[in-house]
Design a protein around this motif. Sequence first.
Motif, PDB file in Angstrom:
ATOM      1  N   ARG A  13       0.825  -1.214   0.000  1.00  0.00           N
ATOM      2  CA  ARG A  13       0.000   0.000   0.000  1.00  0.00           C
ATOM      3  C   ARG A  13       0.859   1.263   0.000  1.00  0.00           C
ATOM      4  O   ARG A  13       0.529   2.251  -0.661  1.00  0.00           O
ATOM      5  N   VAL A  14       1.968   1.234   0.726  1.00  0.00           N
ATOM      6  CA  VAL A  14       2.876   2.384   0.746  1.00  0.00           C
ATOM      7  C   VAL A  14       3.507   2.582  -0.634  1.00  0.00           C
ATOM      8  O   VAL A  14       3.558   3.707  -1.160  1.00  0.00           O
ATOM      9  N   ASN A 268       6.235 -11.151   5.320  1.00  0.00           N
ATOM     10  CA  ASN A 268       7.128 -10.301   6.112  1.00  0.00           C
ATOM     11  C   ASN A 268       7.883  -9.281   5.263  1.00  0.00           C
ATOM     12  O   ASN A 268       8.736  -8.551   5.775  1.00  0.00           O
ATOM     13  N   LEU A 269       7.564  -9.237   3.983  1.00  0.00           N
ATOM     14  CA  LEU A 269       8.205  -8.259   3.108  1.00  0.00           C
ATOM     15  C   LEU A 269       7.867  -6.845   3.584  1.00  0.00           C
ATOM     16  O   LEU A 269       6.708  -6.504   3.796  1.00  0.00           O
ATOM     17  N   GLY A 270       8.898  -6.022   3.785  1.00  0.00           N
ATOM     18  CA  GLY A 270       8.663  -4.651   4.225  1.00  0.00           C
ATOM     19  C   GLY A 270       8.275  -4.521   5.678  1.00  0.00           C
ATOM     20  O   GLY A 270       7.638  -3.540   6.072  1.00  0.00           O
ATOM     21  N   ILE A 275       7.536   1.519   7.651  1.00  0.00           N
ATOM     22  CA  ILE A 275       6.443   1.103   6.778  1.00  0.00           C
ATOM     23  C   ILE A 275       5.141   1.024   7.565  1.00  0.00           C
ATOM     24  O   ILE A 275       4.088   1.501   7.114  1.00  0.00           O
ATOM     25  N   HIS A 276       5.192   0.438   8.755  1.00  0.00           N
ATOM     26  CA  HIS A 276       3.981   0.353   9.582  1.00  0.00           C
ATOM     27  C   HIS A 276       3.481   1.746   9.960  1.00  0.00           C
ATOM     28  O   HIS A 276       2.268   1.982  10.027  1.00  0.00           O
ATOM     29  N   LYS A 280      -0.340   3.717   8.096  1.00  0.00           N
ATOM     30  CA  LYS A 280      -1.496   4.295   8.784  1.00  0.00           C
ATOM     31  C   LYS A 280      -1.959   5.595   8.124  1.00  0.00           C
ATOM     32  O   LYS A 280      -3.096   6.020   8.324  1.00  0.00           O
ATOM     33  N   ASP A 281      -1.062   6.208   7.341  1.00  0.00           N
ATOM     34  CA  ASP A 281      -1.368   7.498   6.727  1.00  0.00           C
ATOM     35  C   ASP A 281      -1.772   7.375   5.260  1.00  0.00           C
ATOM     36  O   ASP A 281      -2.033   8.390   4.608  1.00  0.00           O
TER      37      ASP A 281
END
Length: 340
Positions: A13-14, A268-270, A275-276, A280-281
């Motif tokens: 998503r990022v 577990n990629l990223g 990233i976490h 959220k944004d």
Amino acid sequence: MSQHRIASFEFGRVIATIAIIALHSQIFMQAPLFDDQPLLGMGLNQVSRFAVPLFFIIAGYFIQPRLTTERIPYLWRYARPLLIMWVSWSIIYLILPFNFHIVATEGYFTERLFYWQKLLTAPLNTLFEGGLVHLWYIPGLLSGLTIITVLLRLKLSRLIIPVATLLFIFGLMAGSYAQITELSSPIFTRNGPFFSTFMIMLGFEVRRRNISVSLKNSIIMMLVGFGLFIGEANYLSLQENGTFFHDFLFGTPLWALGIFFILLAKPNLGNYKIIHSLSKDVLGIYLCHLLIVIYYLNIISILNINPIIASLFAVPVVLTVSIIIVRCLRKTSITRYLVR
């Protein structure tokens, strides 16, 4: 999305958000030129087209369990905050000016009146977009989810795949392929349920049927889908009044689904704190970033900045400013109207 977060999906998503910013910032579309064509910019433009389809697939994947069991009540709880944000940002984009030069030379109301009249020339299409073009994502997401929910409510889940497929085919035939088919649609088919329903359905069915694909086959799927997408884009560009740029083509589902299965195969990629934190944004960044892009392009035009330099700084500047805006909004009393 879901309380249970998968690191690779957050990473996806990022990356998709960054791709959308690059797409909207029109990076390298003015320079460098090769045989008078911005080949680098055109390539980056097309590579970025996986982003929104991937958002839809991930949304379908995470919403499937509760949508299947709770149906309309859950859809309403999911849709309500999104609708509030869509309306709020639409109002903001209807008020804030986009063209600094026109505001300076002809005044605020002249600049805004021109934009309002443009929206009113296609009121139905504007209804499925909102105050600025990129807001189509929210009505698209919710219209696709509504169709799936209604079919579930009517105990017609067997029709989800065929209905979504028919909408997708019509969307292409009356959209990118309209120059060949001569079909038309009352709204621009990228908007509304035509493509969103199909992409959401893919994630929904992957979760419902517990489908998984090996990493190797996922990569092959992604490459074949992207190759088909580019092939279609080239073919359509050669038609009369054709264009190379398209949001969705027949290769899009295979391409985006390949990326999705890669993320599913490598959970577990990223898996990093940054990233976490950024994930959220993502929605807030998406909602506000295009205004930052517009203002950035205004400024580089006024300052006559070299287009290559402007392209190099576009994504980091827009992303950074968007993050700052989102995090500042979260500290205000109006946060629930603008960010999630």
